[in-house]
Design a protein around this motif. Sequence first.
Motif, short mmCIF file in Angstrom:
data_model
loop_
_atom_site.label_atom_id
_atom_site.label_comp_id
_atom_site.label_asym_id
_atom_site.label_seq_id
_atom_site.Cartn_x
_atom_site.Cartn_y
_atom_site.Cartn_z
N ARG A 55 0.60 -1.20 0.17
CA ARG A 55 0.17 -0.08 0.13
C ARG A 55 0.64 1.23 -0.05
O ARG A 55 1.31 1.78 1.02
CB ARG A 55 -0.94 0.15 1.06
N ALA A 56 1.38 1.79 -1.36
CA ALA A 56 2.33 2.89 -1.41
C ALA A 56 1.69 4.04 -0.97
O ALA A 56 2.34 5.04 -0.48
CB ALA A 56 2.96 2.63 -2.60
N ALA A 57 0.51 4.25 -1.38
CA ALA A 57 -0.30 5.56 -0.80
C ALA A 57 -1.50 5.05 -0.31
O ALA A 57 -2.38 4.34 -0.97
CB ALA A 57 -0.46 6.43 -2.23
N ASP A 58 -1.97 5.59 0.76
CA ASP A 58 -3.06 5.04 1.35
C ASP A 58 -4.11 6.10 1.76
O ASP A 58 -3.81 6.56 2.88
CB ASP A 58 -2.81 4.06 2.71
N GLY A 59 -5.01 6.53 1.02
CA GLY A 59 -5.74 7.80 1.27
C GLY A 59 -5.18 8.87 1.28
O GLY A 59 -5.32 10.00 2.51
N VAL A 60 -4.51 9.44 0.37
CA VAL A 60 -3.85 10.88 0.42
C VAL A 60 -5.02 11.63 -0.09
O VAL A 60 -5.45 11.58 -1.20
CB VAL A 60 -2.70 10.72 -0.49
N SER A 61 -5.03 12.87 0.62
CA SER A 61 -5.83 14.05 0.06
C SER A 61 -5.10 15.28 0.39
O SER A 61 -4.67 15.50 1.27
CB SER A 61 -7.29 14.05 0.80
N PHE A 62 -5.13 16.12 -0.48
CA PHE A 62 -4.54 17.36 -0.40
C PHE A 62 -5.03 18.15 -1.67
O PHE A 62 -5.63 17.71 -2.76
CB PHE A 62 -3.19 17.52 -0.30
N SER A 63 -4.77 19.52 -1.76
CA SER A 63 -5.21 20.32 -2.76
C SER A 63 -4.28 21.40 -2.99
O SER A 63 -3.53 21.91 -2.11
CB SER A 63 -6.61 20.86 -2.94
N LEU A 64 -4.29 22.05 -4.31
CA LEU A 64 -3.06 23.08 -4.85
C LEU A 64 -3.72 23.92 -5.84
O LEU A 64 -4.54 23.34 -6.83
CB LEU A 64 -1.95 22.05 -5.29
N VAL A 95 2.57 22.84 3.28
CA VAL A 95 3.29 21.60 3.22
C VAL A 95 2.42 20.29 3.71
O VAL A 95 1.57 20.54 4.54
CB VAL A 95 4.62 21.73 4.62
N VAL A 96 2.83 19.23 3.07
CA VAL A 96 2.22 18.01 3.48
C VAL A 96 3.12 17.09 3.74
O VAL A 96 4.18 16.96 3.33
CB VAL A 96 1.44 17.35 2.28
N VAL A 97 3.24 16.39 5.04
CA VAL A 97 3.94 15.31 5.76
C VAL A 97 3.45 14.20 5.45
O VAL A 97 2.43 13.83 6.00
CB VAL A 97 4.18 15.83 7.29
N MET A 98 4.35 13.21 4.71
CA MET A 98 3.67 11.92 4.50
C MET A 98 4.45 10.96 5.29
O MET A 98 5.92 11.09 5.49
CB MET A 98 3.82 11.67 3.01
N TYR A 99 4.09 9.70 5.78
CA TYR A 99 4.39 8.75 6.55
C TYR A 99 3.98 7.52 6.00
O TYR A 99 2.65 7.41 6.50
CB TYR A 99 4.64 9.05 8.13
N GLY A 100 4.66 6.57 5.89
CA GLY A 100 3.76 5.21 5.70
C GLY A 100 2.82 5.13 4.77
O GLY A 100 1.67 4.54 4.71
N GLY A 101 2.75 6.02 3.64
CA GLY A 101 1.89 6.34 2.49
C GLY A 101 0.63 6.87 2.90
O GLY A 101 -0.32 6.89 1.89
N ARG A 102 0.64 7.47 4.07
CA ARG A 102 -0.43 8.54 4.30
C ARG A 102 -0.05 9.76 4.54
O ARG A 102 1.12 10.06 5.30
CB ARG A 102 -1.34 7.90 5.34
N VAL A 103 -0.96 10.84 4.65
CA VAL A 103 -0.50 12.05 4.98
C VAL A 103 -0.61 12.19 6.71
O VAL A 103 -1.82 11.92 6.86
CB VAL A 103 -1.64 13.32 4.48
N VAL A 125 0.46 4.06 12.44
CA VAL A 125 1.60 3.83 11.58
C VAL A 125 2.62 4.24 12.25
O VAL A 125 3.87 3.55 12.08
CB VAL A 125 1.44 4.30 10.25
N PHE A 126 2.59 5.39 12.74
CA PHE A 126 3.98 5.92 13.42
C PHE A 126 4.21 5.22 15.09
O PHE A 126 5.26 5.71 15.47
CB PHE A 126 4.08 7.33 13.40
N ARG A 127 3.56 4.65 15.42
CA ARG A 127 3.50 4.18 16.80
C ARG A 127 4.81 3.58 17.37
O ARG A 127 5.35 4.14 18.17
CB ARG A 127 2.19 3.30 17.14
N PRO A 128 5.35 2.53 16.32
CA PRO A 128 6.61 1.80 16.82
C PRO A 128 7.84 2.85 17.07
O PRO A 128 8.64 2.60 17.60
CB PRO A 128 6.87 0.83 15.66
N ARG A 129 7.55 3.97 16.38
CA ARG A 129 8.83 4.99 16.59
C ARG A 129 8.31 6.25 17.31
O ARG A 129 9.03 6.93 17.52
CB ARG A 129 9.34 5.56 15.01
N CYS A 130 7.03 6.16 18.03
CA CYS A 130 6.82 7.33 18.59
C CYS A 130 6.99 7.23 20.09
O CYS A 130 6.97 6.10 20.90
CB CYS A 130 5.18 7.48 18.41
N GLN A 131 7.84 8.44 20.73
CA GLN A 131 7.93 8.59 21.99
C GLN A 131 6.90 8.82 22.92
O GLN A 131 6.99 9.10 24.16
CB GLN A 131 9.19 9.54 22.38
#
Lengths: 331, 352
Positions: free
Chosen positions: B32-41, B235-243, B297-303
């Motif tokens: 799942r390379a991109a999973d529910g990405v939404s933004f506009s420009l 700016v859109v920050v992406m991680y693990g295929g999602r915004v 998705v970020f939980r394993p690396r989140c403090q």
Amino acid sequence: MLGYVVKRFGSMLVMLAGLSVMVFLLFSVLPADPARLTCGKTCTPDVVEANRQRLGLDKPLVEQYAVWAKGIVAGRTFNEGQGAAEFTCPAPCLGYSFSQQENVTDLITEAVPVTIWLAAGAFVLWMTFGLTTGVIAALNRGRWPDVVLQGISLVAYSLPSFFVGLMLLILLIVQMSLLPYPDYYPPSEDLKKFLVTMVLPWVTVAFTSAAFYTRLTRTQMVETMGEDYIRTARAKGLAERTVTVKHALRAGLTPIVTAAGLDLGILLGGAIITEQIFNLPGMGRLAVESVVDSDLPVITGITLVAATFIIVANFVVDMLYMVIDPRVRLA
Amino acid sequence: MSDVQPATASRSPYLELRDLKVSFATEDGLVRAADGVSFSLERGKTLAIVGESGSGKSVTSQAIMGLHPKRSAQITGEVLVDGTDIVSASEETVRSMRGRNMAMIFQDPLSSLHPFYTVGAQLIEAVQAHGEVSKSEARQRAIAMLDRVGIPNAARRVEEYPHQFSGGMRQRVMIAMALINNPDLVIADEPTTALDVTVQAQILDVLRDLQGEFQMAILLITHDLGVVAETADDVVVMYGGRVVERGPVNEIFTRPRMPYTWGLMSSVPNLTDPRGTRLTPIPGQPPSLINLPTGCVFRPRCQFSAHVEDAWCDTKRPDLEPVGPRHDARCFLSVSQMAALAPRRADGEEVA
């Protein structure tokens, strides 16, 4: 760029000179005694000895080579001032065939056009077919057209030309009588007979080669289709056909041209089996006949000409690199 | 939940992504390379997508170009370019839009230009792909464009091959190629990564100038936060295929609200930091896109997951929620917790 061409051309000439030495040595190490071959079964040792002296075969090898090589460049006269009938062999003189009573150069000039026709027709066939199927296979990678083409080409590539040639001969000529028995006429004399005779030899030679080019083209295309500049070409909005042919195929052409040039060079030296099967009086058949008769001057002549074709093909391929890849032009 | 968020209410965006999902079937499973990405420009604006390798930024940008092979990529959601949905449009429609509506500048200009054709030939075919233009006219446009992106002696260099150009000049050629048909959207996929720092600045200047002139929208894909701060509006920050976070550049840089963005910010050196300050890398590895962790998705690396009640981070996927003006983040931390926990610089300011 011009410097490169001159350098490459010079090295080709050096290779040709070296080649002539090799071929001449071949002539002298063969077990057959060329003097013994100058007269028939009734030869006496005295006649053989006389002929040996007459042909200069008793002289040192270096001197013999000089005479032979000079003949190629300037022509030579046999029996000069030796009482026997003099005859000339104009340049390029490759020697005189005693068993066929003819200049080797004439024998080869008669045979070469046949082989050129065979090679040229087969080349066009196999390149057209090989490139097309290779591109189709690559564009359908992993799907049925690819699988089918890969399967067919593997089988075709595995079949030797004596099998394909004989099968075509037996099925289409002998059993089904779709074509007449091969009977070679030059295209200038009888175009229809020429084509009818040549079609099966063309197919025979092209069959196995096309299979190789299908696989080579497929490999090249699969590789180039993954390149970044293919993505760029698509991003520009080019039609997919332009992307495929103009960008991908062109980029993958170098190894295909290399292989094609060398294959053509080798084929011009004579398709021994195919010419034998279809009774074509080309270089291959001449080679076989001269080997059977131990006709040394003809063997050396054919070897020299065939090897020259390959060296020239190599040179042409190198020149084509510059046409294909602009990066080579500057190197 | 609606992820749609027009940057300003008055104008409709030129590019709009709605719940874009791109996945690839591989032997190891579905990626799942991109999973529910939404933004506009919108036109004239620059949006930066930042994230690590494998965060889905390039996959998203190629989906906007419609460059994913239909056979291997499964794409759902909507990618609206000037109102046309790239995902559902016919191949021919998308092809005719490529280069004219949306164009792309690629990362490595040497491998992205065809080595066997002159720069001019490659520009000319781009012009001729979109309309009946004579070769000499296309050539004039190619020369004018090369001149416009700052290539000296454009009339002569148009006949040269890519390998005869320097890295920076090659990237200018790429920009000229992308802009030659006046696209309204330009996607720049790490346009300066392969270049040295002084050339980077020149290339960004060229892009900025051209944007001022042609008012195109720029989607800038990068992992260089310095470039983002300098050029982006949003700016859109992406991680693990999602915004995971999006908002105006000032908001994101002064008040990042998502622990991953904090990590990104503190892994960049800052000139105002006292000497000897160590950079803080984000611990752990980016997630496997085949086997995403359960919960956030970020939980394993989140403090900071301990601050969230009922261990939600382990079980639930957070939504993208508003955390400020035009600013959304995908995190279970409350807005006040975010403000309290955000890392601070030595001078007491939040990371900037």
